[in-house]
Design an enzyme around this catalytic site. Structure first.
Site, PDB file in Angstrom:
ATOM      1  N   GLU A 109      33.112  40.032  22.835  1.00  0.00           N
ATOM      2  CA  GLU A 109      33.731  39.955  21.310  1.00  0.00           C
ATOM      3  C   GLU A 109      32.809  38.681  20.047  1.00  0.00           C
ATOM      4  O   GLU A 109      32.870  37.322  19.946  1.00  0.00           O
ATOM      5  CB  GLU A 109      35.296  38.787  20.831  1.00  0.00           C
ATOM      6  CG  GLU A 109      36.455  39.771  21.714  1.00  0.00           C
ATOM      7  CD  GLU A 109      37.862  39.030  21.521  1.00  0.00           C
ATOM      8  OE1 GLU A 109      37.775  37.735  20.918  1.00  0.00           O
ATOM      9  OE2 GLU A 109      38.116  39.638  21.581  1.00  0.00           O
ATOM     10  N   GLU A 320      40.683  45.465  25.565  1.00  0.00           N
ATOM     11  CA  GLU A 320      41.984  44.041  25.124  1.00  0.00           C
ATOM     12  C   GLU A 320      42.745  44.337  24.397  1.00  0.00           C
ATOM     13  O   GLU A 320      42.993  45.051  23.650  1.00  0.00           O
ATOM     14  CB  GLU A 320      40.594  42.441  25.175  1.00  0.00           C
ATOM     15  CG  GLU A 320      40.142  41.989  26.699  1.00  0.00           C
ATOM     16  CD  GLU A 320      39.847  40.845  25.100  1.00  0.00           C
ATOM     17  OE1 GLU A 320      40.714  40.085  24.671  1.00  0.00           O
ATOM     18  OE2 GLU A 320      39.133  40.419  26.027  1.00  0.00           O
TER      19      GLU A 320
END
Length: 419
Positions: A109, A320
């Site tokens: 991320e 995720e």
């Protein structure tokens, strides 16, 4: 290139039932977790060996929001020098663990690291440098990722036969008013300033999305800057960055409605450059304990289709996806499992109806853990952890039991459908 406003989706055929369809052979099921330890190599050696001994294939992330303080003191991701440091670290990990690890993620991320860590300052390292810090750090993360990928490709791939990518998080976005051209264009900008910020240079062109470059350039001029606040890649860097991913790793949690929001502020910021306001549809359910997490399973299907159409139908791993519970969290989390079940149905649609090349799905997270500014009160785990007990006992939620059935059957069974 597909866009958030032009993508079309095949409806499920009449009589289509998700429990009648298996996931592809070899589909990777998993649960992500974070393991931060001071023991170093011996500790990770043991984790990797134990996983393999139990038939579990590890996917290892090199950087998950855990930059050593002494590197941050030298500028962290704001410093150009970090690309060499990260490459040395990556090579060490490839050399040390690559005989057993075949799936690597360089950075998790980068959008969150850049925007929340160096723009808003709401997470570590807590630096507030609006309109500049996020772009500078993202620039360095992209270059660091590319350098590590090339090191693996040149020095390790031939012997180790592994794959390397970067995990990009993204919402899905829909125009607030589908008939409004301004909202449609704002939705495209929203995606450009989130997923495409990193995916465009790495998977397509070696450079930032054109719409992002033009927006920031125009805003910078209006604010009195002599040049764009967005750093530029050299032609050599563009060639080095382009194509530096062996699969597409994406983290998805939620969807937003988007409307045009004209920037009338003189102060620079990423959100001002974007000129797109994100709006939560309050008709959507929300995961307990996370005011931001609207549960929108169909948004994941649309995001996967967007990635397929925009990035040349890559192999995709969902690295995720999950839903929180507030503390105290019930072990019989029937409602949360319903969210997972609906999400898995949409994933099956993406695979069987949209021909998305999806090869794996990882739940966030295996265990309840420390969740950003929420601390331990926001629980995403498949296993409950009693943080008040020094022994940290772990007990499976119902979601863990049901997810295990899905893994065992490589599909949704009738029993899980009827929960």
């Amino acid at each position: 290139m597909a866009s958030a406003t032009t993508a079309s989706f095949a409806p499920a055929p009449r009589g289509w039932h998700p429990e009648d369809i298996s996931f592809p052979s070899g589909f990777a099921w998993g649960a992500a977790t974070a393991a931060y330890q001071v023991e170093g190599v011996d500790y990770y050696d043991k984790i990797i060996d134990d996983l393999l001994a139990n038939g579990i294939v590890p996917m290892v992330t090199l950087y998950h929001f855990d930059l050593p303080q002494h590197l941050e003191d030298q500028g962290g991701w704001s410093s150009d020098a970090i690309t060499e440091v990260f490459d040395s670290y990556a090579q060490f990990c490839f050399r040390t663990f690559g005989d057993r690890v075949k799936l690597w993620v360089t950075i998790n991320e980068p959008y969150v690291v850049a925007k929340d860590g160096y723009e808003k300052g709401i997470v570590a390292p807590g630096i507030m440098e609006p309109g500049i810090g996020a772009y500078r750090t993202a620039h360095n993360m992209i270059k660091a990722h590319a350098k590590a990928w090339h090191s693996y490709d040149l020095l390790f791939r031939k012997k180790q036969h592994g794959l390397v990518s970067i995990a990009l998080n993204s919402d899905w976005a829909e125009p607030l008013d589908p008939t409004c051209l301004a909202d449609q264009e704002a939705t495209k900008r929203y995606m450009a300033f989130c997923l495409d910020w990193f995916a465009e240079p790495i998977f397509i062109s070696g450079d930032y999305p054109a719409i992002m470059k033009s927006q920031i350039s125009v805003m910078s001029t209006k604010q009195g800057y002599l040049s764009s606040r967005l750093p530029e890649f050299t032609e050599e860097e563009k060639m080095t960055i382009k194509g530096t991913a062996d699969f597409f790793a994406v983290n998805y949690y939620t969807t937003r409605k988007v409307k045009h929001q004209k920037n009338t502020h003189s102060e620079p910021s990423v959100s001002g450059d974007r000129e797109a306001e994100q709006i939560t549809d309050h008709s959507w359910p929300f995961a307990a304990g996370s005011s931001w997490l609207a549960v929108v399973p169909w948004g994941l299907r649309r995001l996967l289709k967007y990635i397929k159409d925009t990035y040349n139908n890559p192999i995709i791993y969902i690295t995720e996806n999950g839903f929180s519970q507030s503390d105290p969290a019930p072990l019989d989390d029937t409602q949360r499992w319903k969210y997972f079940r609906l999400t898995l149905q949409e994933i099956l649609k993406a695979i069987s109806l949209d021909d998305v090349h999806l090869k794996g799905y990882f739940v966030w997270s295996l265990l309840d853990n420390f969740e950003w500014t929420c601390g331990y009160s926001c629980r995403f785990g498949l296993f409950h952890v009693d943080f008040e007990n020094p022994a940290l006992p772990r007990v499976p939620y119902r979601s863990a039991v049901e997810y295990a059935k899905v893994i065992s059957n490589n599909g949704l069974t009738k029993s899980t459908e009827e929960l």
